[in-house]
Motif scaffolding. Structure first.
Motif, mmCIF file in Angstrom:
data_model
loop_
_atom_site.group_PDB
_atom_site.id
_atom_site.type_symbol
_atom_site.label_atom_id
_atom_site.label_comp_id
_atom_site.label_asym_id
_atom_site.label_seq_id
_atom_site.Cartn_x
_atom_site.Cartn_y
_atom_site.Cartn_z
ATOM 1 N N ILE A 58 49.681 31.546 43.066
ATOM 2 C CA ILE A 58 49.205 30.199 42.561
ATOM 3 C C ILE A 58 49.076 30.316 41.128
ATOM 4 O O ILE A 58 48.490 31.031 40.590
ATOM 5 C CB ILE A 58 48.645 29.208 43.579
ATOM 6 N N SER A 59 49.300 29.092 40.489
ATOM 7 C CA SER A 59 49.119 29.056 39.062
ATOM 8 C C SER A 59 47.736 28.411 38.746
ATOM 9 O O SER A 59 47.576 27.424 39.116
ATOM 10 C CB SER A 59 50.121 28.095 38.232
ATOM 11 N N GLU A 82 52.808 34.261 48.084
ATOM 12 C CA GLU A 82 53.103 33.856 46.693
ATOM 13 C C GLU A 82 52.171 33.570 46.121
ATOM 14 O O GLU A 82 51.364 32.744 46.300
ATOM 15 C CB GLU A 82 54.401 32.796 46.790
ATOM 16 N N ASN A 103 50.689 22.642 47.792
ATOM 17 C CA ASN A 103 51.338 23.446 46.760
ATOM 18 C C ASN A 103 51.558 24.532 47.587
ATOM 19 O O ASN A 103 52.677 25.292 47.655
ATOM 20 C CB ASN A 103 50.455 23.649 45.583
ATOM 21 N N LEU A 104 50.671 25.121 48.431
ATOM 22 C CA LEU A 104 50.501 26.279 49.341
ATOM 23 C C LEU A 104 51.498 26.390 50.368
ATOM 24 O O LEU A 104 52.323 27.065 50.725
ATOM 25 C CB LEU A 104 49.311 26.585 49.742
ATOM 26 N N ARG A 148 54.595 24.764 50.211
ATOM 27 C CA ARG A 148 55.778 24.778 49.395
ATOM 28 C C ARG A 148 56.072 26.318 49.217
ATOM 29 O O ARG A 148 57.185 26.567 48.920
ATOM 30 C CB ARG A 148 55.883 24.009 48.529
ATOM 31 N N LYS A 149 55.140 27.103 48.974
ATOM 32 C CA LYS A 149 55.190 28.587 48.641
ATOM 33 C C LYS A 149 55.592 29.364 49.753
ATOM 34 O O LYS A 149 55.104 29.205 51.268
ATOM 35 C CB LYS A 149 54.028 28.913 47.852
ATOM 36 N N GLN A 150 56.130 30.571 49.624
ATOM 37 C CA GLN A 150 56.112 31.586 50.637
ATOM 38 C C GLN A 150 54.894 32.186 50.696
ATOM 39 O O GLN A 150 54.055 32.208 49.917
ATOM 40 C CB GLN A 150 57.410 32.714 50.082
ATOM 41 N N ARG A 151 54.667 32.894 51.847
ATOM 42 C CA ARG A 151 53.637 33.546 52.418
ATOM 43 C C ARG A 151 53.148 34.458 51.315
ATOM 44 O O ARG A 151 53.924 35.499 51.043
ATOM 45 C CB ARG A 151 53.737 34.135 53.715
#
Length: 539
Positions: A537-538, A535, A527-528, A530-533
């Motif tokens: 998390i849920s 960003e 999950n991390l 795929r995210k921008q640096r």
């Protein structure tokens, strides 16, 4: 990083497929019925789910002590005669203490020789004490008596297990019952004829061949009158069984030699068949080579005398020795049925119980009650798991999906473990599955709450996830190890259903260490990735 995630994902998928195969194997089809049949074939149901019989048996180990000292009385008396010590008698003076033997009437000039003889041959098992007027007392040593009782219990377990296996009972539980002294627990799932199983288990099936020394007499009183009021030390009185093949009629009494010419341990094999002349069922038994040679010598030297076949302390047949007999004999007559002949041959093949057994508990679980337990247990497990999964989704949002996937894989690994190891699923085992779900959630809560704390402290999502898993790991290990130790104690000292709970709980906890730490971490990292640096998390 991405390469490592790919390799870890492939590992997780491989583990999932391996344990799915452990659950269902290779089903004959993809229909619900075919999958259910394959599942039940891989995972065996316990007594409380499948239905069957639960027994607690008491082994009368004192009988084994009595039989052992009876043998020794006969051997010592024979030793006395062979060594020229005449006039001495060997008895067991107290019936309530079969471990004590008494020797009386020993000539004073032979007392030293007798002491040397007894110490050399029986000193390892008996304590020897001399008394007045040429008397000696032999008392079985406590260690020897305890060892004999322990061997008797283990032999009874082995014989019962062999008999139950020969009846085709699947997944039986036959073991020492730790809640009582010299007791055996027997659980027979799916038994449809508990009466027959009970008869087969309880029968001692002690087959012996003895020399007939006198009789028949109509009763014991007549026998004692003919013998001068007392039975000689080397013989006993036995009744004939109903319908026995013996001269006379009714419940006659014979005097037979106490020491058997052929004992139950001398039987090599036994099979049921039919008499070629009368077509009636019979049992043919075969002796071992050593026993056959001894029996051949005995019958050759005693033509014209009578022998009797004794089964469970009842005379079944009396016959005159016409020719030399070596290694084969038959048991017939008495209205024996074909099923009785099959059961008797099986009992003789599996060996005699070393002592009789008494039934302390007997209960039967019907298959309908077992089916109801399965339905309610599965419903409870599914409802509990759904409730937990919904809570995790609501409370932890996106991270709840992570926890739910880990829980699902945890359940798959647990059931796959049981399929591969042949573990029996019991109703307490289902409770263990439900508890495992709770323990899995507990691990995720520890990790997620730690991640939240790190995020609130201002750390980046990647650093928070890393610290959350690193700091929660020690606590998770501590809780799992202590619970596994408790489960191990339950397994060692518990009975069948309690052991089922311990097994599923242990497997579930081991699976949870993999899913809550490794699988959950891989999902977070994916999950991390795929995210921008930086960003969020849920969680």
């Amino acid at each position: 990083m991405r390469k490592n995630l790919t390799q870890k994902t492939i590992l997780i998928i491989a583990v999932l497929l391996v344990f799915v195969f452990g659950i269902i194997g290779l089903p004959s089809g993809l229909s619900g019925k075919a999958l259910k049949a394959s599942l039940l074939k891989r995972i065996s149901l316990g007594l409380d789910l499948k239905g069957g019989t639960h027994l607690v048996l008491q082994v009368m180990v004192d009988e084994a002590v009595n039989a052992a000292t009876d043998n020794d009385v006969s051997h010592i008396q024979s030793d006395l005669q062979q060594n020229g010590i005449t006039g001495a008698t060997v008895t067991k003076p107290d019936a309530t203490h079969p471990e004590t033997l008494a020797i009386n009437g020993v000539p004073l000039d032979k007392a030293g020789d007798l002491r040397s003889l007894l110490e050399s041959r029986y000193g390892s098992e008996y304590d020897l004490h001399s008394g007045a007027s040429g008397s000696f007392t032999l008392t079985m040593k406590p260690s020897a008596e305890a060892d004999l009782k322990s061997r008797t219990l283990q032999q009874a377990i082995d014989v019962i297990r062999t008999r139950v296996d020969s009846l085709g009972v699947s997944e039986p539980v036959i073991q020492e019952y730790n809640l009582g002294s010299n007791q055996i627990l027997v659980e027979l799932p799916g038994v449809d004829d508990p009466g027959r199983v009970r008869d087969v288990i309880q029968s001692t099936a002690r087959l012996e061949i003895h020399e007939v020394m006198g009789g028949p007499w109509p009763d014991e009183q007549a026998a004692l009158q003919a013998l001068g009021g007392a039975v000689p030390y080397d013989s006993v009185l036995l009744h004939t069984a109903p319908g026995a093949s013996a001269p006379g009629s009714g419940n006659d009494v014979y005097q037979i030699r106490k020491t058997a010419e052929v004992a139950g341990t001398d039987i090599r094999d036994a099979q049921s068949s039919r008499n070629p002349n009368t077509n009636e069922p019979e049992v043919v038994f075969y002796l071992t080579t050593a026993a056959g040679n001894h029996f051949a010598d005995f019958t050759a030297a005693n033509k014209g005398k009578s022998l009797c076949v004794v089964l469970d302390n009842k005379i079944q047949e009396v016959a005159t020795i016409r020719d030399q007999i070596r290694d084969q004999g038959t048991i017939s007559g008495g209205g024996i049925t074909e099923q009785q002949a099959k059961d008797l041959s099986m009992l003789l093949r599996t060996g005699a119980l070393p002592a009789s057994i008494h039934y302390l508990q007997e209960s039967t679980v019907g298959p309908s009650l077992g089916a109801d337990s399965i339905r309610q247990g599965v419903t409870a497990a599914v409802m509990g798991m759904l409730a937990v999964m919904i809570f995790m989704l609501v409370y932890y949002r996106g991270a709840g999906i992570n926890a739910d996937l880990a829980l699902f894989l945890n359940l798959v690994i647990l059931l796959g473990f049981m399929g591969y190891t042949g573990s029996v699923l019991t109703l307490p085992g289902i409770a263990g599955v439900i508890l495992t779900v709770g323990m899995g959630v507990d691990s995720n809560v520890l990790i997620f709450e730690r991640i939240r704390e790190e995020l609130h402290a201002g750390k980046s999502p990647a650093a928070a996830v890393d610290q959350g898993f690193a700091h929660a790991w020690t606590t998770i290990i501590d809780t799992h190890v202590t619970t596994i130790v408790s489960a191990a104690i339950l397994f060692l000292f518990g009975t069948g259903p309690v052991k089922g709970f311990a097994v599923t709980l242990t497997f579930g906890l081991l699976a949870n260490l993999f899913t809550a730490v490794f699988v959950s971490r891989v999902i977070f990292d994916a999950n991390l990735n795929r995210k921008q640096r930086g960003e969020a998390i849920s969680i």
